[in-house]
Design an enzyme around this catalytic site. Structure first.
Site, PDB file in Angstrom:
ATOM      1  N   GLU A  51       1.134  -1.059   0.094  1.00  0.00           N
ATOM      2  CA  GLU A  51      -0.006   0.192   0.133  1.00  0.00           C
ATOM      3  C   GLU A  51       1.140   0.972   0.462  1.00  0.00           C
ATOM      4  OE1 GLU A  51      -2.837  -0.462   3.697  1.00  0.00           O
ATOM      5  OE2 GLU A  51      -3.410  -2.182   2.321  1.00  0.00           O
ATOM      6  N   HIS A  67      -2.724   4.210   4.580  1.00  0.00           N
ATOM      7  CA  HIS A  67      -2.850   2.246   4.075  1.00  0.00           C
ATOM      8  C   HIS A  67      -3.814   3.085   3.011  1.00  0.00           C
ATOM      9  CE1 HIS A  67      -2.103   0.072   7.860  1.00  0.00           C
ATOM     10  NE2 HIS A  67      -2.870   1.085   8.338  1.00  0.00           N
ATOM     11  N   GLU A 109      -7.382   5.593   4.977  1.00  0.00           N
ATOM     12  CA  GLU A 109      -7.189   5.012   3.416  1.00  0.00           C
ATOM     13  C   GLU A 109      -6.816   5.816   2.401  1.00  0.00           C
ATOM     14  OE1 GLU A 109      -6.342   1.539   3.547  1.00  0.00           O
ATOM     15  OE2 GLU A 109      -8.456   0.856   5.541  1.00  0.00           O
TER      16      GLU A 109
END
Length: 573
Positions: free
Chosen positions: A184, A287, A366
């Site tokens: 990631e 992430h 994220e």
């Protein structure tokens, strides 16, 4: 007839493999995947979240939506999972989807290392060289620290950025860290962008200058170098989620639910040690694989004390992103914001560890649905997130903050607990730190009853009002519980007798005049164990006191009479 039925059963038995045989055969079909990647990426369906909450203890869940689960597993985890009988679809490993050209453009078109355009993934050595370059090019603003080394010996680095970089000031410490999952990688490049931007625009941008002047900023672009460079030091192609030992590092920390019992990995221990040496107030952990601001808790369904603050911070991050990005970006869950357990539960996550055990408000960010993003998309992602990254960083200086010192000596006090009555829970309170006695409490706007307490000091409680987007400065002085006991006041010794004893004392009141008496007994933590207030009549010269129900140890009795404070140390046997 019976013989024919028995024969039929025997034939069926021969042609239907046993569950053990079937599982072994199925497992052997995945050997090539495990031999190449060390892990497997797959998806399956569940009928309820109850199933999901059980499976999260076995495999590393990556995403969940509409009963579809994507997950990673090591060989052993996958073997255990297959025993549950789910129908599995194997997915291509994200680290092998892009060509080298898509990951690294021609060197002649690359930018970076002192420029504001990062459009490529560096080799491992280029990354190390770039981090050293920042520290050498901006020595007054930037210092390179080593968090530790990976299983395979790669460096885990962090840059400290501050106006007095080699001095620990009365300022909040903030931490950005990325790519604990090695495949990631968008956050990896975002953090290099951010370092570059902060250093090159200091004294140019008033906003950046203010941030650096008032904050001690730490940035770790790459938390799992072995995972990111699993395919070799020359490329991020072949990146994997886990570390070199096959462990998901974001399932490897202690968590408040206390469910993880596996071995702590070298990288995990290094981060735990680094966090222990610092006093981080806020942090973010980057992430990929989704686009959402994921706040605590991940392992508990109950809300944090600061749920309003968390949602406010998350809404600000997502709404700012939306101003600079297409409508399709960063809109998972509640339009880009979610409580972690509301999405899916995980155990051993770093976010919960930092919040519960280190008093640090850490969020999981994220930032890209695509884990290993093509290099030609990296600048776009930077433009989408740049302002939100600064907003979240600025939030560390909002709320309640100040310096706590000793009333008598004026010296700073370490580890003063800053506790909000009727509000704090699950370790949400904060502490002061040396060398300055500085504390910071990020909190949603409102009025609060705040108690400052430390071993050996009288606690102090204040009513404090905080508003969003502002800082309430509250410097506090605490009085030591030995205040007033000195050689000059030795004539007051013997006010209590017999001393020591089992808890039954007689306290002699100095003087003869009538007046109101306030009597209090405190333990060594400054916590009251007995209080009384009464009017002393003329001729009354003592009061009896029984604190025998308290544990044996040292206590302090204080008496306030006619504006004079008297203190005596007692010992309960």
């Amino acid at each position: 007839m019976v013989k024919k039925y028995a024969l039929l059963l025997a034939i069926i038995w021969l042609f239907v493999p046993s569950p053990l045989y079937s599982q072994d055969r199925l497992q052997s079909g995945y050997d090539s995947i495990f031999n190449k990647w060390g892990e497997i990426y797959f998806k399956f369906n569940v009928t309820s979240e109850v199933e999901l909450n059980q499976l999260t203890r076995i495999i590393s869940i990556d995403n969940y939506s509409d009963h579809t689960v994507t997950a990673y597993a090591s060989r052993k985890q996958f073997t255990d999972f297959l025993a549950y009988g789910y129908k599995v679809s194997v997915l291509p490993n994200p680290g092998g989807l892009l060509s080298e050209k898509e990951l690294s453009p021609d060197p002649a078109t690359r930018s970076g290392k002192g420029a504001l355009v990062w459009n490529f993934y560096p080799t491992y050595q280029q990354y190390i060289d770039t981090m050293f370059y920042f520290a050498s090019a901006f020595p007054l603003l930037c210092r390179l620290d080593t968090i530790g080394t990976s299983v395979q010996g790669r460096l885990i680095l962090a840059l400290k950025i501050s106006d007095n970089v080699n001095v620990e000031e009365a300022e909040p410490e903030f931490f950005y860290t990325s790519s604990i999952h090695g495949d990631e990688t968008t956050g990896y490049i975002l953090m290099l962008h951010l370092i570059d931007s902060l250093l090159t625009t200091y004294d140019v941008s008033p906003r950046i200058t203010g941030l650096i002047n008032n904050t001690e900023i730490y940035i770790n672009p790459l938390a799992n170098p072995d995972g990111t460079y699993h395919g070799g030091n020359n490329s991020v192609s072949g990146a994997v989620r886990d570390n070199a030992n096959g462990y998901d590092l974001n399932r490897n920390f202690p968590d408040p639910a206390g469910t993880y019992t596996g071995p702590r990995q070298k990288e995990t221990l290094a981060f735990m040690n680094f966090a222990g040496k610092h006093h981080f107030v806020m942090s973010a952990n980057f992430h990929g694989g989704a686009e959402v601001f994921n706040y605590p808790w991940d392992c508990w369904t109950r809300l944090t004390a600061d749920d309003d603050w968390w949602y406010f911070a998350g809404r600000e991050y997502a709404d700012t992103v939306h101003k600079f990005s297409p409508a399709s970006y960063f809109n998972l869950m509640n339009n880009g914001v979610t409580n972690g357990a509301e999405w899916y539960i995980i155990y051993g996550g770093r976010q919960d560890y930092m919040n519960y055990y280190r008093g640090c408000r850490e969020v999981t960010l994220e930032v890209s649905n695509t884990k290993l993003l093509p290099s030609n998309q990296l600048i776009k992602l930077w433009n989408y997130n740049h302002n939100s990254l600064l907003n979240y960083l600025e939030r560390v200086n909002y709320g309640l903050q100040g310096v706590i010192t000793d009333t008598v000596t004026g010296e700073p006090i370490d580890s003063v607990k800053v506790y909000i009555s009727g509000f704090d829970k699950d370790n949400s309170w904060v502490y002061s730190k040396l060398p300055s006695g500085f504390y910071t409490r990020p909190i949603f706007d409102g009025s609060y009853n705040v108690t400052f307490s430390a071993t050996g000091y009288f606690p102090k409680t204040l009513d404090i009002t905080v508003t969003n987007y502002s800082t309430t400065i509250m410097d506090v002085q605490l009085k030591p519980i030995t205040y007033g006991i000195s050689e000059e006041k030795s004539t007051l010794s013997g006010l209590v007798c017999p001393n020591p004893n089992g808890g039954q004392f007689t306290f002699f009141i100095p003087g003869v005049e009538p007046g109101e008496v306030a009597l209090e007994v405190m333990n060594l933590l400054g916590k009251p164990v007995f209080k009384d207030r009464f009017y002393r009549e003329k001729g009354m010269n003592s009061v009896k006191l029984d604190i025998g129900e308290n544990p044996p140890g040292i206590y302090f009795i204080s008496i306030l009479f006619n504006k004079d404070l008297y203190l005596e140390k007692i010992l309960v046997r």
